[in-house]
Write a protein that holds these residues in place. Sequence first.
Motif, PDB file in Angstrom:
ATOM      1  N   ASP A 190       0.841  -1.186   0.000  1.00 31.23           N
ATOM      2  CA  ASP A 190       0.000   0.000   0.000  1.00 31.23           C
ATOM      3  C   ASP A 190       0.885   1.248   0.000  1.00 31.23           C
ATOM      4  OD1 ASP A 190      -1.717   2.122   0.595  1.00 31.23           O
ATOM      5  OD2 ASP A 190      -2.947   0.930   1.954  1.00 31.23           O
ATOM      6  N   GLU A 192       0.308   4.107   0.841  1.00 28.45           N
ATOM      7  CA  GLU A 192       0.049   4.950   2.006  1.00 28.45           C
ATOM      8  C   GLU A 192       0.541   4.327   3.305  1.00 28.45           C
ATOM      9  OE1 GLU A 192      -1.169   7.964   1.639  1.00 28.45           O
ATOM     10  OE2 GLU A 192      -1.340   7.643  -0.536  1.00 28.45           O
ATOM     11  N   ASN A 193       0.879   3.021   3.259  1.00 34.27           N
ATOM     12  CA  ASN A 193       1.310   2.330   4.476  1.00 34.27           C
ATOM     13  C   ASN A 193       2.313   1.246   4.110  1.00 34.27           C
ATOM     14  OD1 ASN A 193       1.652   0.978   6.889  1.00 34.27           O
ATOM     15  ND2 ASN A 193      -0.514   0.554   7.229  1.00 34.27           N
TER      16      ASN A 193
END
Length: 282
Positions: A190, A192-193
């Motif tokens: 991901d 974002e992570n």
Amino acid sequence: MTKVTLVIASLLLVLALVAGAGGAQVVGSSNVSGTNESSNQTTGNATDLTNAGSPLDAAFENNASHTNLTPIPSFAANIGLELIAGNFTSPMMVASPDDGTGRLFVVDQIGLVKIVDPNGTVLPEPFLDLRDKLVGLSPTYDERGLLSIAFHPPDFKTNGKVYAFYSAPLRPEAPEGWSCTNHISEFQVDPENPNTVNMTSEKVLMYIDKPYQNHNGGQLAFSPADGYLYISLGDGGKANDVGNGHTPPGIGNAQDLTKIYGKILRIDVDSTATGGACRSRP
């Protein structure tokens, strides 16, 4: 299409194993279709591999395992194991990408990959969660499940690609009555992570139907020499090279060059070709 090359060779793949509590695996046996395969480790026999009673026998003290090698002439050493993380169900391997973070990724057979940070803390959220994608596993004994992962070299730090070998339910195209379909899949982290895989990013590179639940192989590894992803496949399962998916007795799938089972495959995961090529090598 992905280029696949069958590599007919005897290769030894070294796994890094993690000790965990409550393991579901039974070491040295394969209880499939009423057939039991012994490990041949008999105490007091020449085949005993436990080292019990030897001066080199490991001792467990203060939550650490120690092997004293001082009986060896002109050599003094004390080699021990220190528990870093536990409470896994059935840990299969530890992987670590070359991304400078120092993270360890523990692959649990039940379908989870957990991160151990450089301080030895197991992060609460899984990096990869395939539990809903796995074939139903037997709680008493099973050789299927999430068996291995590998990180894309040398670009994992930038492209976030990670590969997994896991046992999914039998696909409709598979022979009726077989056990499962192993998936070789590509995922992406991901953006974002960095501690979580984007589960919607899965791209299945290969489907490998299996007649029985055991003898899956399952190890993934990228070669530093050619950059290909190497995949170890078991011989199809069951004992004595008989049953569904096996060649006539006396040959065995690993010796049969017309079968994919019992082989080492290699895949060019970076290929953009529209066609595929397959060849065998001695």
